[in-house]
Write an enzyme that holds these catalytic residues in place. Sequence first.
Site, PDB file in Angstrom:
ATOM      1  N   LYS A 128     -16.750  15.133  -7.500  1.00 35.89           N
ATOM      2  CA  LYS A 128     -16.353  16.164  -7.712  1.00 35.89           C
ATOM      3  C   LYS A 128     -16.893  17.059  -6.980  1.00 35.89           C
ATOM      4  O   LYS A 128     -18.093  17.045  -5.758  1.00 35.89           O
ATOM      5  CB  LYS A 128     -17.556  15.740  -9.193  1.00 35.89           C
ATOM      6  N   ASP A 168     -12.180  21.139 -14.095  1.00 33.18           N
ATOM      7  CA  ASP A 168     -12.631  20.313 -14.772  1.00 33.18           C
ATOM      8  C   ASP A 168     -13.490  21.600 -15.491  1.00 33.18           C
ATOM      9  O   ASP A 168     -12.896  22.473 -16.196  1.00 33.18           O
ATOM     10  CB  ASP A 168     -14.742  19.574 -14.194  1.00 33.18           C
TER      11      ASP A 168
HETATM   12  N1  GLU Z   1     -12.648  16.041 -14.816  1.00 33.32           N
HETATM   13  C1  GLU Z   1     -11.749  15.634 -15.471  1.00 33.32           C
HETATM   14  C2  GLU Z   1     -12.215  14.508 -15.858  1.00 33.32           C
HETATM   15  O1  GLU Z   1     -13.941  14.429 -15.351  1.00 33.32           O
HETATM   16  C3  GLU Z   1     -10.851  14.716 -14.855  1.00 33.32           C
HETATM   17  C4  GLU Z   1     -10.678  15.041 -13.469  1.00 33.32           C
HETATM   18  C5  GLU Z   1      -9.370  14.791 -12.804  1.00 33.32           C
HETATM   19  O2  GLU Z   1      -8.305  14.909 -13.356  1.00 33.32           O
HETATM   20  O3  GLU Z   1      -9.171  14.246 -11.569  1.00 33.32           O
HETATM   21  O4  GLU Z   1     -12.745  13.358 -15.174  1.00 33.32           O
END
Ligand code: GLU
Length: 450
Positions: A128, A168
């Site tokens: 993240k 996100d």
């Molecule tokens: N931000 C999204 C999540 O919390 C997607 C992450 C992604 O597609 O890598 O899963």
Amino acid sequence: MYKSEYLNCLLEKVKKQYQNEIEFIQAVEEFFDSMDILLEKHPEIVDTQVIDRIIYPERVFEFRIPWVNDQNKIEVNTGYRVQFNSAIGPYKGGMRFDKSVNLSILKFLGFEQTFKNSLTGLPMGGGKGGADFDPIGKSDGEIMRFCQAFMSELYHFIGPDMDVPAGDLGFGAREVGYMYGMLKKLTHLHQGSFTGKGISFGGSLGRTEATGYGVCYFAEEMLKTYLNTSFKDKKVIISGCGKVARYAIKKAWSLGAKIIGVSDRYGCIIDENGLDVDYIFNISANTGCCSKEYHEKYPTAFYSTNVKDLWNTKHQVDIIMPCATQGEINLEDAKSIKENGCFMLVEGANMPVDLPAIRYFNESGIIFAPGKAANAGGVAVSGLEMSQNAMHLSWTFEEVDEKLQGIMKDIFKKCYEISKEYNQPKNLAMGANIAGFLKVFDAMKQEGVI
Ligand code: GLU
């Protein structure tokens, strides 16, 4: 207090070491609730010391992002990438732009992502990132310059077999485009080491809708399995006005639900006869907000600038899907939710329900689904985007949506089977934690102490 002394000691250690990281500690505690049950049956896991290791990110990058605003003044933000766990695949997870972003929030999100990605069945580790940058009110030029400044540092650490970021909160298709453009300029490579890309340069059809639709596919499985029913005529409240909420509203409505309450960061609207979903979908797509505009068009709908009023409607409500952000529902809200007759709560956001409220839902018989399982559709389709990029082809929307439905069904099944095995068939949080953990555990054991 856990039954396992090993977990008690570990939690003490984490709390002491990261006392200011409230969100991260909550995520670890929530996970330990389930590990306590697992260790009773499998005490041999303690000796592997995988739990000692899994709660630490493998690596964290923190860097300066200087950029020039429209007034020609230099601004400085802090950027991060947390590479949490790569046991089952390259780090994978979104980037968040919000003024609240700090290491605690990104570590909690990276930790959750590790188990979420494991549940998808695809080979993706957990990561993240983001910045304490507030995109609200910024011009398009400012957003582009900020994204480029961010990527000029981030590009050292990412790649299709290393770390694959995505969007996100506060980070949508536009931001992905600017970041990917800069990545390509810096590396001279078109490798797809970002997902959520535009369709014209390697994105996947269905990625925009995936998280919101996936939440509803998961909820449908819950309704069918536990109550032998469907969304038809159910009264549903969905918080948030971003991509996840909007597509969850659209899908639940198309499956026959009556959407009676929605919110944005400025307020909420409620109408027990059902809201005009088409209208909400269109206004929120343009402005990211819906409550005030909706109330101007439909003055008879209840409107409040206190978003918490969504949980305290005093109207009968069947299903709640919080899709805004972490920390939306506390114990007090949970009690109002129970009084309104809600029987099922499905997290569309990451950790919107705090730990006392989750424990209360479990005790009071409300069937609770954690975000790491229910909202995994977004990252799952990101995984499908990576596959398409690697194969140099693109699937149709229908092909992707069919695969998404299969993945969400499969995630539900994994969580439900484990919760049954441990004699708590409605405890999907436990099911998700244990099922997500076991795959990472197996990989970490086989890969040795690294
Ligand atoms: N931000 C999204 C999540 O919390 C997607 C992450 C992604 O597609 O890598 O899963």
